[in-house]
Design an enzyme around this catalytic site. Structure first.
Site, PDB file in Angstrom:
ATOM      1  N   GLU A 174     -14.182  32.746  -3.636  1.00  0.00           N
ATOM      2  CA  GLU A 174     -15.336  33.168  -2.838  1.00  0.00           C
ATOM      3  C   GLU A 174     -15.190  34.579  -2.292  1.00  0.00           C
ATOM      4  O   GLU A 174     -14.122  35.161  -2.317  1.00  0.00           O
ATOM      5  CB  GLU A 174     -15.557  32.200  -1.676  1.00  0.00           C
ATOM      6  CG  GLU A 174     -14.296  31.785  -0.929  1.00  0.00           C
ATOM      7  CD  GLU A 174     -13.488  32.907  -0.344  1.00  0.00           C
ATOM      8  OE1 GLU A 174     -14.086  33.810   0.296  1.00  0.00           O
ATOM      9  OE2 GLU A 174     -12.254  32.920  -0.502  1.00  0.00           O
ATOM     10  N   GLU A 317     -11.159  35.274  -3.152  1.00  0.00           N
ATOM     11  CA  GLU A 317     -11.640  35.780  -4.442  1.00  0.00           C
ATOM     12  C   GLU A 317     -11.271  34.877  -5.619  1.00  0.00           C
ATOM     13  O   GLU A 317     -11.611  35.186  -6.756  1.00  0.00           O
ATOM     14  CB  GLU A 317     -11.115  37.194  -4.746  1.00  0.00           C
ATOM     15  CG  GLU A 317     -11.464  38.250  -3.734  1.00  0.00           C
ATOM     16  CD  GLU A 317     -10.920  39.621  -4.110  1.00  0.00           C
ATOM     17  OE1 GLU A 317     -10.330  39.760  -5.207  1.00  0.00           O
ATOM     18  OE2 GLU A 317     -11.058  40.548  -3.304  1.00  0.00           O
TER      19      GLU A 317
END
Length: 351
Positions: A174, A317
């Protein structure tokens, strides 16, 4: 909502009988019993998920979902909100840590805009926007129940599309300024753990800023009164658009008997949302690593998950998922390629 309920109903528990058979095959390899430790556990878990004693190494993908959070206006991050969109553009151009690690692992990267404040128009960024970021949950629900459900359904569709294209392992990650605050609020609401115990430094904030995060979470829970028995209610009142989407990815993958490698704190909270909606999804989730965020330990306990790595990561990420994927490959290659005692003509003492 009917589609969401139907998918949840389709998720069967993993079949542990296949794990038992895989362990028998591993015990016959030219090594002392259990000498490859967690690699053997990973092979067995994948076998139980895929429902075969010899799952193959296949194509892999990491889904990175991004969105903005209204609570960012409370000064809970070391970075301004526009960084969300700037980093998504960096993902699209291939310059972020997740790009480097995905290339290294030979993994397909899927970047999704679930609701960045300003849309990122770039090749390689899927648009599944639920709005220009969530509302400030200190003043009301972060999103409507309908938006939460739409996010879940979008994630389900993305996961199923990847499976149809031949992906057999999905990682989730994310990006979103303010999303550690949202995730801390979610785990606090789900488990009843005080906000102070599950709220960390996120992007590296000082103690004053951490105090603002804790107060924002405390106020949001008191004001919104989320029902911990209703996962969608908790998600809608305290969550983020990217968290909703990632929870849907977990549900979609589990419904197709595909393992999901969760990244750190935020991705693991999304997995917990999925598990609260469909308890059988728990067996499909593999924790890639242990984050330095204090709330992550509470999430791991709630998921009953033991992380593959512990590298003191806190980037997000999907970086932890990318790092752990080669270990999944290694476990399955041991199962497929290592000789047995019988094949190699090596004496087996049974130890």
């Amino acid at each position: 909502m009917d589609d969401l309920l139907a998918v949840c109903a389709q998720i069967d528990p993993v079949d542990e009988s296949w794990a038992v058979e895989t362990q028998r095959l591993l015990d016959a390899k030219t090594k002392p019993r259990r000498s490859l430790g967690r690699l053997e556990d990973l092979a067995c878990q994948i076998a139980a998920i895929r429902r075969t004693p010899t799952p193959e190494v296949g194509d892999k993908a990491i889904v990175v979902m991004a969105a903005d959070h209204g609570v960012a206006t409370a000064g809970v991050s070391a970075y301004p909100q526009e960084v969300t969109g700037q980093m998504v553009l960096n993902f699209a151009r291939g310059g972020a840590a997740i790009n480097v690690l995905a290339r290294h692992a030979g993994v397909r990267l899927v970047v999704v805009d679930m609701g960045i404040r300003e849309p990122v128009e770039a090749d390689g960024v899927l648009q599944r926007r639920l709005g220009p970021g969530t509302a400030d949950f200190r003043r009301g629900a972060a999103m409507t129940r309908e938006q939460a459900e739409e996010g879940l359904v979008s994630g389900i569709a993305i996961a199923r599309e990847l499976v149809d294209e031949g992906i057999s392992l999905i990682g989730i990650g994310e990006m979103g300024i303010g999303n550690t605050t949202s995730s801390s609020a979610l785990i606090s609401a789900f488990t009843g753990t005080p906000p102070k115990e599950v709220t960390g430094t996120g992007t590296g904030v000082d103690e004053e800023t951490r105090g603002r995060k804790i107060e924002a979470i405390r106020h949001a829970i008191e004001h919104n009164r989320p029902d911990p028995a209703d996962a969608i209610d908790v998600l809608a009142k305290l969550g983020g658009f990217e968290i909703a989407g990632l929870a849907g990815v977990v549900l979609g993958a589990a419904s197709r008997h595909i393992p999901v490698l969760a990244d750190g704190f935020i991705a693991s909270v999304a997995a917990l949302v999925a598990v609260r909606l469909a308890p059988a999804a728990k067996g499909y989730v593999i924790a890639s690593h242990r984050s330095t965020e204090p709330g992550h330990q509470a999430v791991l306990v709630a998921l009953g998950a033991r992380p593959v790595l512990d590298l003191e990561l806190r980037l997000g990420e999907g970086t932890g998922a990318a790092l752990a994927m080669p270990l999944i490959d290694a476990a399955l290659r041991i199962l497929a390629e290592m000789a047995s005692f019988e094949d190699a003509g090596v004496t087996d003492t049974g130890h």
